[in-house]
Design a protein around this motif. Structure first.
Motif, PDB file in Angstrom:
ATOM      1  N   GLN A  32       0.840  -1.198   0.000  1.00  0.00           N
ATOM      2  CA  GLN A  32       0.000   0.000   0.000  1.00  0.00           C
ATOM      3  C   GLN A  32       0.870   1.241   0.000  1.00  0.00           C
ATOM      4  N   CYS A  33       0.474   2.210  -0.825  1.00  0.00           N
ATOM      5  CA  CYS A  33       1.231   3.468  -0.912  1.00  0.00           C
ATOM      6  C   CYS A  33       1.213   4.173   0.441  1.00  0.00           C
ATOM      7  N   PRO A  34       2.406   4.526   0.975  1.00  0.00           N
ATOM      8  CA  PRO A  34       2.451   5.177   2.287  1.00  0.00           C
ATOM      9  C   PRO A  34       2.063   6.658   2.256  1.00  0.00           C
ATOM     10  N   SER A  35       1.888   7.225   1.082  1.00  0.00           N
ATOM     11  CA  SER A  35       1.492   8.632   1.020  1.00  0.00           C
ATOM     12  C   SER A  35       0.050   8.764   1.494  1.00  0.00           C
ATOM     13  N   THR A  74       0.622  -2.794   4.075  1.00  0.00           N
ATOM     14  CA  THR A  74      -0.722  -2.227   4.025  1.00  0.00           C
ATOM     15  C   THR A  74      -1.180  -1.912   5.447  1.00  0.00           C
ATOM     16  N   ILE A  75      -2.164  -1.027   5.535  1.00  0.00           N
ATOM     17  CA  ILE A  75      -2.714  -0.665   6.843  1.00  0.00           C
ATOM     18  C   ILE A  75      -3.256  -1.919   7.528  1.00  0.00           C
ATOM     19  N   ASP A  76      -3.902  -2.797   6.763  1.00  0.00           N
ATOM     20  CA  ASP A  76      -4.413  -4.061   7.322  1.00  0.00           C
ATOM     21  C   ASP A  76      -3.292  -4.930   7.888  1.00  0.00           C
ATOM     22  N   GLN A  77      -2.192  -5.024   7.151  1.00  0.00           N
ATOM     23  CA  GLN A  77      -1.062  -5.834   7.628  1.00  0.00           C
ATOM     24  C   GLN A  77      -0.508  -5.265   8.932  1.00  0.00           C
ATOM     25  N   LEU A  78      -0.399  -3.933   9.023  1.00  0.00           N
ATOM     26  CA  LEU A  78       0.141  -3.316  10.234  1.00  0.00           C
ATOM     27  C   LEU A  78      -0.786  -3.540  11.424  1.00  0.00           C
ATOM     28  N   GLU A  79      -2.099  -3.392  11.181  1.00  0.00           N
ATOM     29  CA  GLU A  79      -3.075  -3.647  12.250  1.00  0.00           C
ATOM     30  C   GLU A  79      -2.956  -5.087  12.742  1.00  0.00           C
ATOM     31  N   HIS A  80      -2.894  -5.998  11.757  1.00  0.00           N
ATOM     32  CA  HIS A  80      -2.785  -7.416  12.092  1.00  0.00           C
ATOM     33  C   HIS A  80      -1.510  -7.680  12.905  1.00  0.00           C
ATOM     34  N   ALA A  81      -0.392  -7.074  12.476  1.00  0.00           N
ATOM     35  CA  ALA A  81       0.883  -7.283  13.162  1.00  0.00           C
ATOM     36  C   ALA A  81       0.824  -6.783  14.601  1.00  0.00           C
ATOM     37  N   LYS A  82       0.180  -5.620  14.791  1.00  0.00           N
ATOM     38  CA  LYS A  82       0.042  -5.066  16.140  1.00  0.00           C
ATOM     39  C   LYS A  82      -0.756  -6.028  17.023  1.00  0.00           C
ATOM     40  N   ASP A  83      -1.892  -6.485  16.478  1.00  0.00           N
ATOM     41  CA  ASP A  83      -2.729  -7.427  17.236  1.00  0.00           C
ATOM     42  C   ASP A  83      -1.952  -8.690  17.583  1.00  0.00           C
ATOM     43  N   GLU A  84      -1.223  -9.206  16.607  1.00  0.00           N
ATOM     44  CA  GLU A  84      -0.481 -10.453  16.817  1.00  0.00           C
ATOM     45  C   GLU A  84       0.636 -10.269  17.838  1.00  0.00           C
ATOM     46  N   ALA A  85       1.312  -9.126  17.782  1.00  0.00           N
ATOM     47  CA  ALA A  85       2.401  -8.866  18.743  1.00  0.00           C
ATOM     48  C   ALA A  85       1.835  -8.887  20.167  1.00  0.00           C
ATOM     49  N   LEU A  86       0.657  -8.284  20.297  1.00  0.00           N
ATOM     50  CA  LEU A  86       0.011  -8.245  21.602  1.00  0.00           C
ATOM     51  C   LEU A  86      -0.344  -9.662  22.065  1.00  0.00           C
ATOM     52  N   VAL A  87      -0.865 -10.471  21.150  1.00  0.00           N
ATOM     53  CA  VAL A  87      -1.219 -11.856  21.473  1.00  0.00           C
ATOM     54  C   VAL A  87       0.025 -12.613  21.942  1.00  0.00           C
ATOM     55  N   VAL A  88       1.140 -12.422  21.216  1.00  0.00           N
ATOM     56  CA  VAL A  88       2.369 -13.137  21.544  1.00  0.00           C
ATOM     57  C   VAL A  88       2.874 -12.729  22.927  1.00  0.00           C
ATOM     58  N   VAL A  89       2.884 -11.401  23.186  1.00  0.00           N
ATOM     59  CA  VAL A  89       3.380 -10.915  24.475  1.00  0.00           C
ATOM     60  C   VAL A  89       2.485 -11.411  25.617  1.00  0.00           C
ATOM     61  N   LYS A  90       1.162 -11.283  25.415  1.00  0.00           N
ATOM     62  CA  LYS A  90       0.227 -11.755  26.443  1.00  0.00           C
ATOM     63  C   LYS A  90       0.409 -13.254  26.670  1.00  0.00           C
ATOM     64  N   PRO A 131       0.117 -15.655  10.361  1.00  0.00           N
ATOM     65  CA  PRO A 131       0.432 -14.795   9.215  1.00  0.00           C
ATOM     66  C   PRO A 131      -0.734 -13.905   8.808  1.00  0.00           C
ATOM     67  N   ALA A 132      -0.402 -12.732   8.238  1.00  0.00           N
ATOM     68  CA  ALA A 132      -1.425 -11.841   7.705  1.00  0.00           C
ATOM     69  C   ALA A 132      -1.975 -12.441   6.416  1.00  0.00           C
ATOM     70  N   LYS A 133      -3.287 -12.528   6.325  1.00  0.00           N
ATOM     71  CA  LYS A 133      -3.917 -13.101   5.130  1.00  0.00           C
ATOM     72  C   LYS A 133      -3.812 -12.141   3.943  1.00  0.00           C
ATOM     73  N   ALA A 134      -3.723 -12.712   2.748  1.00  0.00           N
ATOM     74  CA  ALA A 134      -3.673 -11.873   1.552  1.00  0.00           C
ATOM     75  C   ALA A 134      -5.069 -11.409   1.173  1.00  0.00           C
ATOM     76  N   ALA A 135      -5.157 -10.183   0.639  1.00  0.00           N
ATOM     77  CA  ALA A 135      -6.436  -9.681   0.147  1.00  0.00           C
ATOM     78  C   ALA A 135      -6.820 -10.428  -1.125  1.00  0.00           C
ATOM     79  N   GLU A 136      -8.063 -10.264  -1.564  1.00  0.00           N
ATOM     80  CA  GLU A 136      -8.524 -11.027  -2.736  1.00  0.00           C
ATOM     81  C   GLU A 136      -7.698 -10.690  -3.990  1.00  0.00           C
ATOM     82  N   LEU A 137      -7.751 -11.590  -4.959  1.00  0.00           N
ATOM     83  CA  LEU A 137      -6.952 -11.441  -6.173  1.00  0.00           C
ATOM     84  C   LEU A 137      -7.298 -10.153  -6.923  1.00  0.00           C
ATOM     85  N   MET A 138      -6.333  -9.618  -7.645  1.00  0.00           N
ATOM     86  CA  MET A 138      -6.601  -8.453  -8.483  1.00  0.00           C
ATOM     87  C   MET A 138      -6.546  -8.884  -9.942  1.00  0.00           C
TER      88      MET A 138
END
Ligand code: ZN
Ligand code: ZN
Length: 334
Positions: A32-35, A74-90, A131-138
């Motif tokens: 995802q474009c970071p701009s 992507t924003i979704d991947q970052l959200e997922h990573a944050k959630d997963e990091a929390l799960v791992v730490v907990k 792992p973060a799931k991939a979005a649908e095919l393009m």
């Protein structure tokens, strides 16, 4: 009894949780474009991502924003990573507490008067990330003609994310596709607007949609010619907006003018559409003597307003497409 927890906390100091990213069935990963103004989502071939793409720079296919390779999650991947990091730490804290409680319980003397035990609720928790799931095919898969990297987008793309290259040929065919799509959706838009804002607004909007298709086509062909003409030198400013001049410029360098690919009748029809565009851009579509003289279109008298039909758009796109293909073939032969 909290020794295990303390030890675990020490181990977790500076802990990095690695969250894998899955590729889709076609082997593409989401980017995802970071701009902040753009946030365009696209996909890149995962093999190419590690082989062709460079760490220092990746380009957005839509806006050509440039940023190092590690900024394109992507924003979704970052959200997922944050959630997963929390799960791992907990999970690690929970498991350390359980281990501590177990030891504490084991240490209780069997025959003491008061017995104490500790219980940490729940079973052991997972301490690995999912792992973060991939979005649908393009649908639109593209291979860069310059660096051969493969990427996929929804809609259209102007730039290669791996090298920033702008494909003149692809941009032109995308533009023609876009014009056809716009024309095709006019009736859907009309229905939707009829119901929501009324017939007047619907009619105005749809007429404007159809009319802009003409200038979209003229501008797309102009940009295409300018890009393809580059190896032969500089053409005069806006020369490719004028049919005759454009044809002459090509004749001078590839020995073929537009009459090579179009009948006299088609050139006449194309000329009328070009003159109509001129009227729309500079005279609000009101016919003047100059229009009649330059277009040879006798179906109007002065002070009438021109009408653009769906057939006009189809004709324009079909003719421009043929010219584009002809020019491309000659240029690649040269
Ligand atoms: Zn962008
Ligand atoms: Zn490229």
């Amino acid at each position: 009894m909290f020794e295990d927890l303390i030890k675990e906390m020490e181990r977790m100091n500076g802990l990095s949780v690695s969250v894998p990213i899955e590729s889709d069935e076609n082997g593409y990963i989401d980017k995802q474009c970071p701009s902040g103004d753009c946030e365009f989502i696209f996909k890149v071939n995962s093999e190419d991502w590690s082989v062709i793409f460079k760490d220092e720079a990746v380009w957005c296919p839509l806006c050509r924003h440039e940023a190092p390779a590690d900024q394109w999650f992507t924003i979704d991947q970052l959200e997922h990573a944050k959630d997963e990091a929390l799960v791992v730490v907990k999970g690690k804290i929970n498991n350390a507490l359980r281990a501590g409680a177990k030891k504490f319980n084991r240490r209780q003397p069997k025959n003491s008067f008061i017995s104490m035990s500790m219980k940490v609720s729940g079973g052991t928790r997972r301490t690995h990330a999912i792992p973060a799931k991939a979005a649908e095919l393009m649908q639109l898969e593209i291979q860069c003609e310059s660096c051969a990297s493969r990427f996929a987008v929804i809609g259209s793309a102007y730039f290669c994310p791996a090298c920033g290259h702008n494909s003149v040929v692809r941009t032109f065919s995308d533009s023609l596709r876009k014009i056809r799509a716009k024309k095709a959706s006019v009736e859907v838009v009309r229905d939707a607007l009829n119901e929501s804002v009324g017939k007047d607004e619907a009619e105005l909007t749809c007429r404007s949609m159809i009319e802009t298709c003409i200038s979209d086509g003229v501008v797309a062909f102009q940009k295409y010619c300018e890009g393809m003409y580059e190896p032969y030198g500089n053409a005069p400013y806006n020369a490719f907006q004028r049919l005759e001049q454009a044809s002459d410029l090509w004749k001078a360098v590839i020995q073929n003018g537009f009459d090579r690919w179009l009948s006299g009748e088609e050139i006449g029809a194309l000329n009328i559409l070009y003159q109509k565009r001129h009227l729309l851009a500079h005279n609000e579509g009101i016919v003047d003597s100059k229009y009649i003289q330059k277009s040879g279109d006798n179906s109007y008298t002065e002070n009438q307003r021109i009408v653009i039909s769906g057939r006009d758009i189809e004709l324009l796109v079909t003719i421009l497409e043929r010219l584009g293909k002809g020019i491309e073939a000659e240029c690649s032969n040269a």
